[in-house]
Write a protein that holds these residues in place. Structure first.
Motif, mmCIF file in Angstrom:
data_model
loop_
_atom_site.group_PDB
_atom_site.id
_atom_site.type_symbol
_atom_site.label_atom_id
_atom_site.label_comp_id
_atom_site.label_asym_id
_atom_site.label_seq_id
_atom_site.Cartn_x
_atom_site.Cartn_y
_atom_site.Cartn_z
ATOM 1 N N PRO A 144 0.837 -1.207 0.000
ATOM 2 C CA PRO A 144 0.000 0.000 0.000
ATOM 3 C C PRO A 144 0.869 1.252 0.000
ATOM 4 O O PRO A 144 1.790 1.372 0.816
ATOM 5 N N GLY A 145 0.596 2.143 -0.920
ATOM 6 C CA GLY A 145 1.389 3.376 -1.011
ATOM 7 C C GLY A 145 2.809 3.143 -1.494
ATOM 8 O O GLY A 145 3.677 4.005 -1.323
ATOM 9 N N GLY A 146 3.049 1.983 -2.094
ATOM 10 C CA GLY A 146 4.425 1.592 -2.442
ATOM 11 C C GLY A 146 5.065 2.316 -3.616
ATOM 12 O O GLY A 146 6.242 2.100 -3.911
ATOM 13 N N MET A 147 4.304 3.204 -4.260
ATOM 14 C CA MET A 147 4.842 3.865 -5.449
ATOM 15 C C MET A 147 6.103 4.674 -5.165
ATOM 16 O O MET A 147 7.065 4.657 -5.932
ATOM 17 N N ILE A 148 6.093 5.377 -4.041
ATOM 18 C CA ILE A 148 7.253 6.209 -3.706
ATOM 19 C C ILE A 148 8.476 5.327 -3.416
ATOM 20 O O ILE A 148 9.593 5.627 -3.841
ATOM 21 N N GLU A 149 8.241 4.217 -2.736
ATOM 22 C CA GLU A 149 9.323 3.259 -2.482
ATOM 23 C C GLU A 149 9.886 2.754 -3.821
ATOM 24 O O GLU A 149 11.098 2.650 -4.005
ATOM 25 N N VAL B 69 2.741 13.098 -8.099
ATOM 26 C CA VAL B 69 3.606 12.625 -7.017
ATOM 27 C C VAL B 69 5.081 12.875 -7.339
ATOM 28 O O VAL B 69 5.813 13.435 -6.524
ATOM 29 N N TYR C 92 8.354 15.683 -5.012
ATOM 30 C CA TYR C 92 9.523 15.363 -4.186
ATOM 31 C C TYR C 92 10.821 15.806 -4.862
ATOM 32 O O TYR C 92 11.066 15.463 -6.017
ATOM 33 N N PHE D 252 13.222 13.346 -6.705
ATOM 34 C CA PHE D 252 12.836 12.697 -7.958
ATOM 35 C C PHE D 252 13.087 13.627 -9.133
ATOM 36 O O PHE D 252 12.784 14.811 -9.080
ATOM 37 N N ASN E 33 12.011 5.392 -5.523
ATOM 38 C CA ASN E 33 13.343 5.493 -4.911
ATOM 39 C C ASN E 33 14.254 4.392 -5.449
ATOM 40 O O ASN E 33 15.420 4.630 -5.772
#
Ligand SMILES: Cc1cc2nc3c(=O)[nH]c(=O)nc-3n(C[C@H](O)[C@H](O)[C@H](O)COP(=O)(O)O)c2cc1C
Ligand code: FES
Lengths: 147, 407
Positions: A14-19, A53, A57, A60, A22
């Motif tokens: 869940p919410g793993g897109m930012i991970e 998103v 940041y 990115f 990276n």
């Protein structure tokens, strides 16, 4: 590992897109357009939402950039310790300005706010690795590690 | 001579952070075991009695926060460790995580037990990649040892946004969105991560928890200042001889911090100003040096303790230039969600830049004061509310420096 495999590895978190982003950047140094489009599919959101998103940041980059990302801390403690001279030295040494990459694709030059290594200012990071107490003279040696 | 007191840094340099057996051999995870023999209410009561207040800047009573989350009924709750540490000049949370990661997990697990949460997240800033490895290794070892029981901890990495340290922006980021703060209420203890009751605590706050459970609330409450007891880690930067970190009781004065622990100003120069709490902090002049660093003592002089960053300037420094740089920080870090902050931080920086380059007038200072006041009231989150602080306090306390740069 390619971006597809990375996205696959994070798709059920869940919410793993930012991970995932990276992890992709660790390999590509930026987020390729194909990876962004693929992420939209994998995480089942519109492409516009993915850009929403990624552009938020500061670490990115959606534009290609040099492989070794140099970031110079500009926050007040580094500022009074001579960060401006370090910026000038790096720009001179690499022949590029802040925000640019070298034409051989080896280096990208960016500024950052405090990276939490303020015990010995000024500080730069290269691919996240901190170098403390940097001077215009030591910058040359540091760059040599990556040439 | 004032002395250091290592409570949260109790294991600093004494154990190998990558060996859980080291932590166990110094009594690690005993407090968690003890907490689990107590009732949830008794654990929360102990933390309330200790009067521990958040070390992330807002100074909220930790036990009270846990009590709110405990009271909210839900099948799923979360504990989050805020390791976004973004205030310029601050690196205490990094020191703690580098040297004693299990102390933080133990604090999280105790909180999890107290409020009824079986899942925790550590949200670590993207600028600390080496820490991600340490944290993940330590979590793996704790799981291998079965020490955490049914409490699971996951590490999430930020990607360079100061505002993500604000607790609701942090929740948005873990959920995979832009890190824009939410409108409060509801507070995270009611509707937090994925709308579930959530406690967000700072790294340093959590590292205090095992000590309180182990030694008792009364022991902790007796350290330092009565209304903000315990210790605080300070990180010293700028024009000070010992540019390093110290953990000291909260009743230590700013003067002791700079002139005893910090060893004074280098090169026989005179002290000019100190900014405490990072970019969000107030600039403090020499006449307030005998103030204690505790939350309330700092509030009484219209200043903050904040993250515990101590940034010292000597008499030769150009405080207008430094304040301009700080204004640039907020312009850069404003998330853009609310208009007063998005526009205000840009205008603050513009006006400061004008003054700093000798092109400003007294009217610009009046404008800064007005805009700063409006922002401190109308901005959605603490970022925008604190953005004018350095400007307003330097205008008030170092007016001669502004005068000298007027057109
Ligand atoms: C712009 C902004 C940045 C913040 N950054 C942090 C941070 O890096 N770490 C932190 O613990 N708290 C930070 N906070 C405070 C959190 O919102 C929250 O109060 C804190 O994590 C609660 O934990 P505590 O009660 O243990 O202090 C920040 C607040 C604001 C407004
Ligand atoms: S101020 Fe530059 S690393 Fe912290």
């Amino acid at each position: 590992m390619g971006y597809k495999q990375i996205l696959d590895a994070y798709k059920n978190i869940p919410g793993g897109m930012i991970e995932a982003f990276n992890a992709i950047q660790d390999i590509y140094s930026y987020l390729p357009e194909e990876a962004i489009i693929e992420a939209a599919k994998v995480f089942n959101v519109p492409v516009s939402k993915v850009y929403d998103v990624t552009t938020f940041y500061s670490m990115f980059s959606i534009k290609p950039r040099g492989k070794n990302v140099i970031r110079i801390c500009q926050s007040a403690p580094c500022h009074v310790a001579g960060a401006a001279e370090v910026v000038a030295a790096l720009e001179r040494e690499l022949g590029i300005r802040i925000g640019e990459s070298t034409s051989d694709g080896k280096f990208a030059l960016e500024t950052t706010e405090c990276v939490g290594q303020c015990q010995d200012t000024p500080v730069i990071t290269i691919n996240g690795k901190p170098y403390m107490g940097v001077t215009p003279a030591t910058v040359v040696d540091i760059l040599a590690e990556y040439k | 001579m004032a002395e250091e007191m290592r409570v949260v840094l109790r294991n600093y340099g004494k154990i190998n952070p990558l060996k859980i057996t080291d932590y166990l051999s110094v009594g690690g995870y005993e407090a968690l075991k003890k907490a689990r023999t107590m009732t949830r209410k008794a654990v929360i009561e102990e933390i309330i009695q200790s009067k521990l207040r958040g070390r992330g800047g807002a100074g909220f009573n930790t036990g009270q926060k846990w009590a709110f989350a405990h009271k909210t009924q839900d099948d799923q709750k979360y504990v989050i460790c805020n390791a976004d540490e973004g205030e310029p000049g601050t690196y205490k949370d990094r020191m703690l995580m580098e040297n004693d990661p299990h102390a933080i997990f133990e604090g999280m697990a105790i909180c999890g037990y107290a409020i009824g949460a079986n899942k925790g997240y550590v949200y670590c800033r993207g600028e600390y990649p080496h820490l991600i490895t340490i944290l993940k290794t330590a979590i793996y070892q704790a799981k291998q040892h079965g020490i955490l029981g049914d409490f699971d901890i996951e590490v999430r990495t930020g990607a360079g946004a100061f505002v993500c340290g604000e607790e609701t922006a942090l929740l948005e980021s873990i959920e995979g969105h832009r890190g824009e703060p939410r409108i409060r209420p509801p507070f995270p203890t009611q509707k937090g991560l994925w709308q579930k009751p959530t406690v967000v605590n700072n790294v340093e706050t959590l590292a205090n928890i095992p000590v309180i459970i182990d030694k008792g609330a009364a022991h902790f409450a007796a350290i330092g200042a009565p209304t903000y007891p315990g210790t605080k880690i300070l990180t010293l930067t700028g024009d000070v001889n010992n540019r390093t970190f110290f953990e000291i009781p909260t009743n230590t004065t700013i003067r002791e911090v700079i002139f005893e622990f910090g060893g004074g100003i280098p090169g026989d120069k005179k002290f000019k100003a100190v900014q405490i709490g990072g970019a969000s902090g107030a600039f403090i002049a020499a006449n307030s040096l005998d103030t204690q660093i505790s939350f309330d003592a700092m509030s009484a002089i219209n200043s903050t303790l904040g993250s515990g960053a101590v940034y010292v300037l000597d008499e030769t420094r150009d405080i207008i230039d430094v304040t301009t740089r700080i204004a640039r920080f907020f312009e850069h870090e404003s998330c853009g969600k609310c208009a007063p902050c998005r526009e205000g931080t840009a205008r603050l920086h513009e006006l400061m830049w004008k003054l700093n380059s000798g092109r400003g007038s007294a009217k610009d200072i009046t404008l800064l004061k007005k805009l700063g006041r409006v922002m401190s009231i109308t901005c959605l989150c603490g970022l925008g509310q604190a953005a004018p602080t350095a400007i307003l306090t330097t205008i008030e306390r170092f007016s001669d420096d502004y005068e000298a740069k007027l057109m």
